[in-house]
Design an enzyme around this catalytic site. Sequence first.
Site, PDB file in Angstrom:
ATOM      1  CG  PHE A 243       0.346  -4.354   1.888  1.00  0.00           C
ATOM      2  CD1 PHE A 243      -0.524  -3.315   1.604  1.00  0.00           C
ATOM      3  CD2 PHE A 243       1.102  -4.286   3.051  1.00  0.00           C
ATOM      4  CE1 PHE A 243      -0.647  -2.227   2.470  1.00  0.00           C
ATOM      5  CE2 PHE A 243       0.998  -3.206   3.915  1.00  0.00           C
ATOM      6  CZ  PHE A 243       0.118  -2.178   3.619  1.00  0.00           C
ATOM      7  CE  LYS A 244       3.411   0.614   3.790  1.00  0.00           C
ATOM      8  NZ  LYS A 244       3.658  -0.517   4.707  1.00  0.00           N
ATOM      9  CG  ASP A 245       5.570  -4.134  -4.317  1.00  0.00           C
ATOM     10  OD1 ASP A 245       6.298  -3.121  -4.305  1.00  0.00           O
ATOM     11  OD2 ASP A 245       5.997  -5.282  -4.090  1.00  0.00           O
TER      12      ASP A 245
ATOM     13  CB  ALA B 183       3.708   1.897  -4.582  1.00  0.00           C
TER      14      ALA B 183
END
Length: 434
Positions: free
Chosen positions: A106-108, A111
């Site tokens: 999910f950090k995509d 970021a």
Amino acid sequence: MKYYSTNKSAPEVSLAQAVIEGLAPDRGLYMPERIAQMSDDFFARMPEMSFQEIAHEVAEAFFGEDIPAETLREIVFEALNFETPVVPVAEPIYSLELFHGPTLAFKDVGARFMARMLGYFIRQRGDDKPVTVLVATSGDTGSAVANGFLGVKGIEVVVLYPKGKVSEIQESQFTTLGQNITALEVDGTFDDCQRLVKSAFLDDDLKQRMNLSSANSINVARFLPQAFYYFNAYAQLQRQGLAEQVVVCVPSGNFGNLTAGLFAKRMGLPVKRFIAANNSNDVFFEYLQTGIYTPRPSIATLANAMDVGDPSNFVRILDLYGHSHDAILTEIGGAWYSDENIRHTVKKTYEKTGYLLDPHGACGYRALVDGLRPGETGVFLETAHPAKFAETVETIIGQPVEIPEKLRRFMEGTKQSIEMGADFAGFKAYLMSR
Ligand SMILES: *Cc1c(COP(=O)(O)O)cnc(C)c1O
């Protein structure tokens, strides 16, 4: 829109400043001064909208005053060019799969969004001092940030990671990229990497020479965009007639993800309540039980991206609820699971339903199994693809895990890294010589 610090002893700043600075000078976290309500009309149209269209309207509500409409549209559509589907696991429990981006986590979302927004503000500022983003990682943050910023003009990224302490898959995701991404393999621990980054921000020679920026999850440009997929999940439930009594469960570490969900609710998203799922690092659970917050050193677990003993976004949650423990309890519940429970949940769920959870999602799923009440529909955030934790998951289910093509391509790349000691002098000399 202005942004204030949760510590209330720093001046309010513009969005540009909040994004470039990251942390406020009084060490507080920035919060937007207002949280806009989405209109009834928006909620009525939502079931017919794509993820990008939904995200765009929510982004307008946060950032519309500060970024030209066409630019904001471009940022959203470029950053969020993948799906976040809601899929059934064992009705009424659904998985919100946030692992369809480039690094399968999910950090995509945050970021990729932040990279483009920071790129825009840097170009606006128009000075030509190079911008270097420093990021210390124990594995997952480095890959999301490196891939998010890959090819963004005017920004160099330096990832610091502890030699021998991240998995091969993780390492391949930030050491094989090239272009504007450099990986430093530090002969030390994750804490050493973090200390090097912190020292760099305080160093006058470095400040003279370059603009240093950070991309950790406290940055408003990284955490606010995470609100988008809560709306998109709800739209999918609306389509299926499942949007009554929705309970959302968030596997949590630094609590940026949950905080973004709380923002979505403030904007009018009709989530009945949230559950924060933790591993053995249970300081938040303990806070819910007792009203007392006692940070402590983290414990290593199978769900290692949630190994946080003093969650940085806790202060944002306190701020949102006016520091009222009672108010927090009306909207947020908690649960925590040992490694033993995580193993059991991954194995049993796979055997019974065929759905393969990753160790983080397993905490989320299990908290819904244990905590959902009759009539409620539960959605947990599946924060990473199980193949990112292939070794752990294969041991649990006793079978090989299929590695998605995206991940295989990273693993086939050539590792490029620069070895570095854990002393600041060496790190500084390296940055000065770039
Ligand atoms: C970062 C991460 C988390 C924790 O998210 P927070 O926003 O820090 O609470 C959970 N799962 C995975 C896979 C992560 O990478």
